[in-house]
Design an enzyme around this catalytic site. Structure first.
Site, PDB file in Angstrom:
ATOM      1  N   ILE A  60     -42.767 -55.372  -3.945  1.00  0.00           N
ATOM      2  CA  ILE A  60     -42.803 -56.129  -2.948  1.00  0.00           C
ATOM      3  C   ILE A  60     -42.965 -55.399  -1.528  1.00  0.00           C
ATOM      4  CG2 ILE A  60     -40.214 -56.162  -2.438  1.00  0.00           C
ATOM      5  CD1 ILE A  60     -40.389 -59.301  -2.258  1.00  0.00           C
ATOM      6  N   SER A  61     -43.458 -56.135  -0.557  1.00  0.00           N
ATOM      7  CA  SER A  61     -43.382 -55.428   0.605  1.00  0.00           C
ATOM      8  C   SER A  61     -42.081 -55.702   1.499  1.00  0.00           C
ATOM      9  CB  SER A  61     -44.515 -56.097   1.603  1.00  0.00           C
ATOM     10  OG  SER A  61     -45.642 -56.040   1.281  1.00  0.00           O
ATOM     11  N   THR A 111     -45.750 -55.542   5.239  1.00  0.00           N
ATOM     12  CA  THR A 111     -45.086 -54.805   6.153  1.00  0.00           C
ATOM     13  C   THR A 111     -46.149 -54.579   7.299  1.00  0.00           C
ATOM     14  OG1 THR A 111     -43.865 -54.005   4.476  1.00  0.00           O
ATOM     15  CG2 THR A 111     -43.759 -52.819   6.501  1.00  0.00           C
ATOM     16  N   HIS A 149     -53.193 -49.673   1.998  1.00  0.00           N
ATOM     17  CA  HIS A 149     -53.715 -48.951   0.720  1.00  0.00           C
ATOM     18  C   HIS A 149     -54.771 -48.060   0.731  1.00  0.00           C
ATOM     19  CE1 HIS A 149     -51.056 -51.863  -0.798  1.00  0.00           C
ATOM     20  NE2 HIS A 149     -51.906 -52.729  -1.267  1.00  0.00           N
TER      21      HIS A 149
END
Length: 279
Positions: A60-61, A111, A149
Site C-alpha cells: 500500500i502507499s 504518496t 515507479h
C-alpha cells in the site's frame, strides 16, 4: 477476497521491486506461518482494496495507509523507502509554474499525490493509471504529469523534462528518506502471526539478495515493456536496507510524513502504532 483456508492472500504490484522481494515467499523458498497466495495489481487498486479490507496482507502507499490504520498495521520489512526514490513532475515544455495547469496524477491515495498537495496545495489534477501519465503529457492532454515507479528512468524517451523532484524536495525539507509504500497486515491477526509474517518477508528479501538470478524470470514476466537495464535499475533503487527493516530513521520519516499530512488537513490523526512489534 480470500484464498483457500490454509493460504494467506498477499497483494503486491507488478513492479520489479515487489516481485523481487516477494518471489521467495510466493514460491515457498522461505518459511512462512501460512503459505501466501499472490494477488498482483497496480498499487492504486491495492490502495482502494485496503479501504475495503479485502486482503489480509497487502502492499500500500503510505498515503493510503494513514487512512486504514484502524484495520491494518505496517510490517517493518518489505516496504519502499529511501533517498533519491521520489516521484517526479514532468512537462513537455518548460513551464514557469504549475499554477492554473492541469496535472495528471497516478491516484488520490498515492504518496506521490500527497507530496504534490504538500508542495502545491491548490493544483487541479486528473487521475489515471500510473503508466498512462507520460503518454498523456506527451500528447498534450495535460500540462504536467506526476510520475512514479520506473517512469523516473524513462521519461526522457517521451520527450519530457523534469519540472521538480518531489523526493529531493522532501529530503531538503526534512533531511529524512522518503516513505513511499509499506506492507500491511490486519491488526486483528495475532501479534505472533504479524511478527512471523514480518520475518518471512525479510527472509524472502534476503533470499533474493543471495540468489539474484533465480527470481529474474518471474520479475521479467511482470515487467512488461521494460528493458532489463531499467528493470535492474528499478530494483537497485527501490530495494535497499530500509526494505529489510525500516529502522529508526525510517520510522521518523513515516512519522514526519504523517505529521505534515495531518497539519495540512489531508488525513485524520490516529493514536495507533505505525509498525508491528516483536511479541
Amino acid at each position: 477476497m480470500t484464498g483457500a483456508a490454509d493460504t494467506l492472500p498477499l497483494g503486491y504490484s507488478f513492479c520489479p521491486n515487489d516481485t523481487f522481494i516477494f518471489y521467495a515467499l510466493t514460491f515457498g523458498r522461505v518459511p512462512s506461518p501460512l503459505p501466501v497466495q499472490e494477488v498482483l495489481e497496480d498499487v492504486e487498486t491495492l490502495n482502494a482494496w485496503a479501504r475495503e479490507g479485502r486482503l489480509p496482507m497487502t502492499k500500500i502507499s503510505y498515503r493510503a495507509y494513514f487512512e486504514v490504520m484502524d484495520r491494518y498495521v505496517a510490517l517493518r520489512a518489505g516496504g519502499a523507502l529511501g533517498r533519491g526514490v521520489g516521484p517526479l513532475i514532468v512537462t513537455k515544455e518548460a513551464l514557469p509554474s504549475l499554477r492554473g495547469r492541469l496535472v495528471a496524477s497516478p491516484g488520490a491515495l498515492t504518496t506521490a499525490e500527497m507530496l504534490l498537495r504538500l508542495v502545491e496545495p491548490g493544483l487541479q489534477v486528473v487521475r489515471m493509471r500510473y503508466d498512462e501519465v507520460m503518454p498523456a503529457v506527451q500528447a498534450g492532454r495535460v500540462d504536467a504529469g506526476l510520475i512514479i515507479h520506473e517512469s523516473r528512468f524513462t521519461f526522457h524517451e517521451y520527450g519530457l523534462q523534469k519540472f521538480i523532484d518531489l523526493g529531493a524536495w522532501w529530503e531538503g525539507e526534512t533531511g529524512l528518506p522518503l516513505p513511499l509504500g509499506a506492507i500491511l497486515v490486519r491488526r486483528d491477526l495475532a501479534a505472533s502471526t504479524q511478527w512471523a509474517l514480518n520475518e518471512a518477508v525479510g527472509a524472502s528479501l534476503e533470499y533474493a539478495w543471495a540468489h539474484p538470478q533465480e527470481p529474474r524470470g518471474y520479475i521479467r514476466a511482470h515487467a512488461l515493456e521494460m528493458s532489463d537495464d531499467v528493470m535492474q535499475a528499478h530494483i537497485d533503487l527501490y530495494v535497499n536496507p530500509f526494505s529489510r527493516d525500516v529502522g529508526e530513521e525510517g520510522e521518523r520519516a513515516v512519522q514526519e510524513l504523517r505529521r505534515r499530512a495531518e497539519v495540512a488537513g489531508l488525513i485524520s490523526p490516529s493514536p495507533l502504532p505505525l509498525f508491528v512489534q516483536a511479541p
